[in-house]
Design a protein around this motif. Sequence first.
Motif, mmCIF file in Angstrom:
data_model
loop_
_atom_site.group_PDB
_atom_site.id
_atom_site.type_symbol
_atom_site.label_atom_id
_atom_site.label_comp_id
_atom_site.label_asym_id
_atom_site.label_seq_id
_atom_site.Cartn_x
_atom_site.Cartn_y
_atom_site.Cartn_z
ATOM 1 N N THR A 52 19.455 27.743 -86.195
ATOM 2 C CA THR A 52 20.039 26.694 -85.332
ATOM 3 C C THR A 52 18.413 25.761 -84.372
ATOM 4 O OG1 THR A 52 21.897 26.517 -84.740
ATOM 5 C CG2 THR A 52 20.536 25.021 -83.697
ATOM 6 N N LEU A 53 17.872 27.245 -84.624
ATOM 7 C CA LEU A 53 16.776 26.591 -83.617
ATOM 8 C C LEU A 53 15.399 26.831 -84.891
ATOM 9 C CD1 LEU A 53 14.617 27.219 -81.725
ATOM 10 C CD2 LEU A 53 13.881 29.647 -81.206
ATOM 11 N N LEU A 54 15.450 27.560 -85.660
ATOM 12 C CA LEU A 54 15.085 27.166 -87.385
ATOM 13 C C LEU A 54 14.881 26.397 -87.624
ATOM 14 C CD1 LEU A 54 12.320 28.629 -89.144
ATOM 15 C CD2 LEU A 54 14.701 29.127 -90.355
ATOM 16 N N VAL B 153 19.126 30.327 -71.843
ATOM 17 C CA VAL B 153 18.075 30.164 -70.847
ATOM 18 C C VAL B 153 17.202 29.593 -72.619
ATOM 19 C CG1 VAL B 153 16.177 30.225 -70.694
ATOM 20 C CG2 VAL B 153 18.020 31.155 -69.399
ATOM 21 N N ALA B 154 17.654 30.014 -73.356
ATOM 22 C CA ALA B 154 17.079 29.225 -74.752
ATOM 23 C C ALA B 154 18.068 28.322 -75.732
ATOM 24 C CB ALA B 154 17.111 30.755 -75.934
ATOM 25 N N LEU B 155 18.914 28.401 -75.973
ATOM 26 C CA LEU B 155 20.180 27.340 -75.554
ATOM 27 C C LEU B 155 20.149 26.374 -74.693
ATOM 28 C CD1 LEU B 155 22.669 26.169 -77.158
ATOM 29 C CD2 LEU B 155 24.222 27.658 -75.556
ATOM 30 N N THR B 156 19.933 26.060 -73.663
ATOM 31 C CA THR B 156 19.426 25.433 -72.971
ATOM 32 C C THR B 156 18.618 24.726 -73.638
ATOM 33 O OG1 THR B 156 20.664 26.040 -70.484
ATOM 34 C CG2 THR B 156 19.312 24.646 -69.922
ATOM 35 N N TRP B 157 17.239 24.865 -73.740
ATOM 36 C CA TRP B 157 15.828 24.576 -73.880
ATOM 37 C C TRP B 157 16.028 23.540 -74.874
ATOM 38 C CZ3 TRP B 157 12.969 25.472 -77.868
ATOM 39 C CH2 TRP B 157 11.384 25.134 -78.147
ATOM 40 N N GLY C 284 15.483 20.017 -75.684
ATOM 41 C CA GLY C 284 15.398 18.721 -76.579
ATOM 42 C C GLY C 284 15.852 18.554 -78.118
ATOM 43 N N THR C 285 16.763 18.575 -78.502
ATOM 44 C CA THR C 285 18.000 17.742 -79.582
ATOM 45 C C THR C 285 19.054 17.044 -79.528
ATOM 46 O OG1 THR C 285 18.853 20.309 -79.831
ATOM 47 C CG2 THR C 285 17.283 19.680 -81.470
ATOM 48 N N GLY C 286 19.022 16.661 -78.371
ATOM 49 C CA GLY C 286 20.302 15.423 -77.792
ATOM 50 C C GLY C 286 20.727 16.165 -76.861
ATOM 51 N N VAL C 287 20.593 16.795 -76.131
ATOM 52 C CA VAL C 287 20.795 17.420 -74.578
ATOM 53 C C VAL C 287 22.086 17.125 -74.036
ATOM 54 C CG1 VAL C 287 18.654 16.794 -73.366
ATOM 55 C CG2 VAL C 287 20.151 15.016 -73.667
ATOM 56 N N ASN D 3 24.785 16.511 -77.497
ATOM 57 C CA ASN D 3 24.314 18.107 -78.630
ATOM 58 C C ASN D 3 25.265 18.422 -78.368
ATOM 59 O OD1 ASN D 3 23.738 19.960 -80.149
ATOM 60 N ND2 ASN D 3 21.786 19.379 -80.098
ATOM 61 N N PRO D 4 26.432 18.230 -79.521
ATOM 62 C CA PRO D 4 27.852 19.637 -78.857
ATOM 63 C C PRO D 4 27.764 20.209 -79.380
ATOM 64 C CG PRO D 4 27.946 17.447 -81.187
ATOM 65 C CD PRO D 4 26.059 17.487 -80.900
ATOM 66 N N PHE D 5 26.534 20.879 -79.806
ATOM 67 C CA PHE D 5 26.633 22.715 -80.012
ATOM 68 C C PHE D 5 26.323 23.324 -78.302
ATOM 69 C CE2 PHE D 5 25.886 22.536 -84.312
ATOM 70 C CZ PHE D 5 25.682 23.462 -84.612
ATOM 71 N N SER D 6 26.363 21.896 -77.129
ATOM 72 C CA SER D 6 26.991 23.284 -76.514
ATOM 73 C C SER D 6 28.032 23.552 -75.791
ATOM 74 C CB SER D 6 26.959 21.270 -74.916
ATOM 75 O OG SER D 6 27.907 20.742 -75.240
#
Length: 198
Positions: free
Chosen positions: A26-28, A79-83, A87-90, A93-96
């Motif tokens: 996802t990050l990539l 923490v990485a997921l929060t960052w 950057g991608t819809g806060v 973003n459904p990936f929360s």
Amino acid sequence: MQTPPQKMENIGLVWLVRMRWVLIATLLGALLAQKVDLTVGVILLAFGAVSNLALRAIPAGAGPLEFRAMAALEVMDAVALTWLLAGTGVPANPFSTLYLVYISLAALLLPPWALVAVGLVSLAGYGLLFRVVDMASLHRPGAFEDHLRGMWFSFAVSAALIGGFVFAARKALRAKEIQLTWLQERAARMDRRLSTKV
């Protein structure tokens, strides 16, 4: 000869590694779409990949080392997921929903202190996202449709991760029950043999 069932922490390590590859992918994707800062993203990507490979090197049955490594990585991943979400819809973003996967994994595998740590970091991280949200961007044309499609995809990923892990854990528990029954029956047979010899 019966093969011993897998330990729950070993299954947990396998599924934590799988979940972290999803986060790395996802990050990539976010980096390629230029949604997040390149420098921080590359650092997180490299750390995630190296630490995932290192996780595989932890010997089975390492006990406290496994728990500490898993707890530390789950906290860092939250923490990485929060960052990434910032950057991608806060919060939109459904990936929360991935926060819930981390908490589920921690609840099944880790000591209470680690579950609390992962839960608090996830809660704080998700809460912080509301501080940086641009409410106007949530109401742009097509935003709701994009959000609904994202929710479906996020649900599919979260369901696969949680469902797969719980299934593997259930299978391990069933194997342990079968082994315990077999050992009890064996012990009962030995008792009967001893009692007939006396």
